[in-house]
Design a protein around this motif. Structure first.
Motif, PDB file in Angstrom:
ATOM      1  N   GLY A 196       1.919  -0.830  -0.474  1.00  0.00           N
ATOM      2  CA  GLY A 196       2.615  -1.086   0.786  1.00  0.00           C
ATOM      3  C   GLY A 196       4.099  -1.338   0.643  1.00  0.00           C
ATOM      4  N   VAL A 197       4.537  -1.895  -0.497  1.00  0.00           N
ATOM      5  CA  VAL A 197       5.966  -2.210  -0.641  1.00  0.00           C
ATOM      6  C   VAL A 197       6.791  -0.993  -1.032  1.00  0.00           C
ATOM      7  N   LEU A 198       6.113   0.073  -1.489  1.00  0.00           N
ATOM      8  CA  LEU A 198       6.829   1.251  -1.965  1.00  0.00           C
ATOM      9  C   LEU A 198       7.092   2.241  -0.842  1.00  0.00           C
ATOM     10  N   ARG A 199       8.183   2.947  -0.932  1.00  0.00           N
ATOM     11  CA  ARG A 199       8.422   4.069  -0.044  1.00  0.00           C
ATOM     12  C   ARG A 199       7.577   5.254  -0.519  1.00  0.00           C
ATOM     13  N   ARG A 200       7.447   6.272   0.286  1.00  0.00           N
ATOM     14  CA  ARG A 200       6.716   7.467  -0.141  1.00  0.00           C
ATOM     15  C   ARG A 200       7.403   8.057  -1.373  1.00  0.00           C
ATOM     16  N   GLY A 201       6.630   8.342  -2.395  1.00  0.00           N
ATOM     17  CA  GLY A 201       7.190   8.819  -3.663  1.00  0.00           C
ATOM     18  C   GLY A 201       7.624   7.705  -4.590  1.00  0.00           C
ATOM     19  N   GLY A 202       7.554   6.443  -4.124  1.00  0.00           N
ATOM     20  CA  GLY A 202       7.894   5.314  -4.977  1.00  0.00           C
ATOM     21  C   GLY A 202       6.873   5.122  -6.088  1.00  0.00           C
ATOM     22  N   ARG A 203       7.285   4.453  -7.160  1.00  0.00           N
ATOM     23  CA  ARG A 203       6.446   4.340  -8.341  1.00  0.00           C
ATOM     24  C   ARG A 203       6.157   2.885  -8.698  1.00  0.00           C
ATOM     25  N   PHE A 204       4.962   2.689  -9.218  1.00  0.00           N
ATOM     26  CA  PHE A 204       4.521   1.387  -9.704  1.00  0.00           C
ATOM     27  C   PHE A 204       4.274   1.525 -11.201  1.00  0.00           C
ATOM     28  N   ALA A 205       5.048   0.780 -12.003  1.00  0.00           N
ATOM     29  CA  ALA A 205       4.973   0.877 -13.464  1.00  0.00           C
ATOM     30  C   ALA A 205       4.506  -0.462 -14.037  1.00  0.00           C
ATOM     31  N   PHE A 206       3.492  -0.407 -14.903  1.00  0.00           N
ATOM     32  CA  PHE A 206       2.945  -1.636 -15.483  1.00  0.00           C
ATOM     33  C   PHE A 206       2.158  -1.284 -16.739  1.00  0.00           C
TER      34      PHE A 206
END
Length: 257
Positions: free
Chosen positions: A135-145
């Motif tokens: 939900g916090v990301l824009r479309r195309g945003g990435r989550f790295a972990f």
């Protein structure tokens, strides 16, 4: 009610001391550490970054120091760590957990470094947190972990009998300290450990307890897909090598579709 003439004594080793110790044990340095070197270019290339489990904020502070001009936000439930982070005012610091992240913020990148992802212990916590990250990301945003691969059984090395797990250091207050781990339990995929802060003679000053979840690749990826993520890349080491039977890490970059 306190009796007259009595006062509450400060703890021998306070929460603020523990936050400062974390920085000594885990210095953020992309020039020397392979894990930091993996994440730092992602941060510097993103116009807006949410660092979940930011701790004392070392990654975002360094990003600002090295010229990041976009929005940088750190989120963490540890008040003492955030007090230390807030010494730098040109980054936004918020108290809260991953599940508290505000939907619609439109970040280009969200991160969880330092194996913070493993502090999400239940399926409900994982689903709520991944939904919030999406939900916090824009479309195309990435989550790295990253999360430790359970096949490596990292917890077997977390013992004072392993000399590599015992650290002697001097803290910011000039105190000589010794730090080590003990494993209290391994139940399913949950490992509960203790980190002990002591004087060099073994006198215990503080015990820091923590539980970590070790998800395998299949379970992790099923949760990511359920949350709506597309897995852009997944690696078994910090040089972006593939996940193999010898991998110690599951390093993931997931994308909001």
């Amino acid at each position: 009610m306190e009796c007259e003439g009595w006062r509450t004594l400060p703890p021998v080793y306070s929460d603020a001391d523990a936050a400062a110790l974390y920085d000594l044990l885990n210095p953020w340095n992309p020039d020397r550490r392979s894990d930091d070197r993996f994440f730092f270019p992602l941060v510097m290339d993103a116009g807006s970054v949410l660092d979940v489990g930011c701790g004392t904020g070392s990654m975002l502070k360094l990003a600002r120091e090295r010229g990041h001009r976009g929005r940088l936000v750190g989120l963490d439930p540890d008040c003492a760590a955030l007090d230390r982070a807030r010494l730098r005012a040109d980054v936004e610091w918020i108290e809260g957990t991953a599940a508290d992240a505000r939907s619609g913020a439109g970040f280009e990148l969200a991160t969880m470094t330092g194996h913070a992802f493993q502090n999400l212990l239940t399926d409900d916590q994982l689903r709520a947190s991944l939904s919030a990250m999406y939900g916090v990301l824009r479309r195309g945003g990435r989550f790295a972990f990253e999360t430790r691969h359970p096949q490596a059984r990292a917890w077997e090395g977390w013992t004072p009998s392993n000399p590599d797990d015992v650290v002697d250091l001097v803290d910011d207050a000039g105190r000589a300290l010794r730090y080590w781990h003990d494993v209290d339990s391994v139940v399913g995929d949950i490992v509960t450990i203790r980190g002990t802060v002591a004087k060099p003679d073994g006198t215990v000053l503080r015990v820091l307890s923590e539980s970590l979840r070790f998800l395998d690749v299949a379970a992790l990826n099923a949760l990511l897909v359920e949350a709506g993520f597309e897995i852009e890349g997944q690696y078994g080491d910090w040089d972006r090598g593939p996940i193999t039977d010898d991998s110690r890490e599951i390093i993931t970059i997931a994308c909001r579709r």
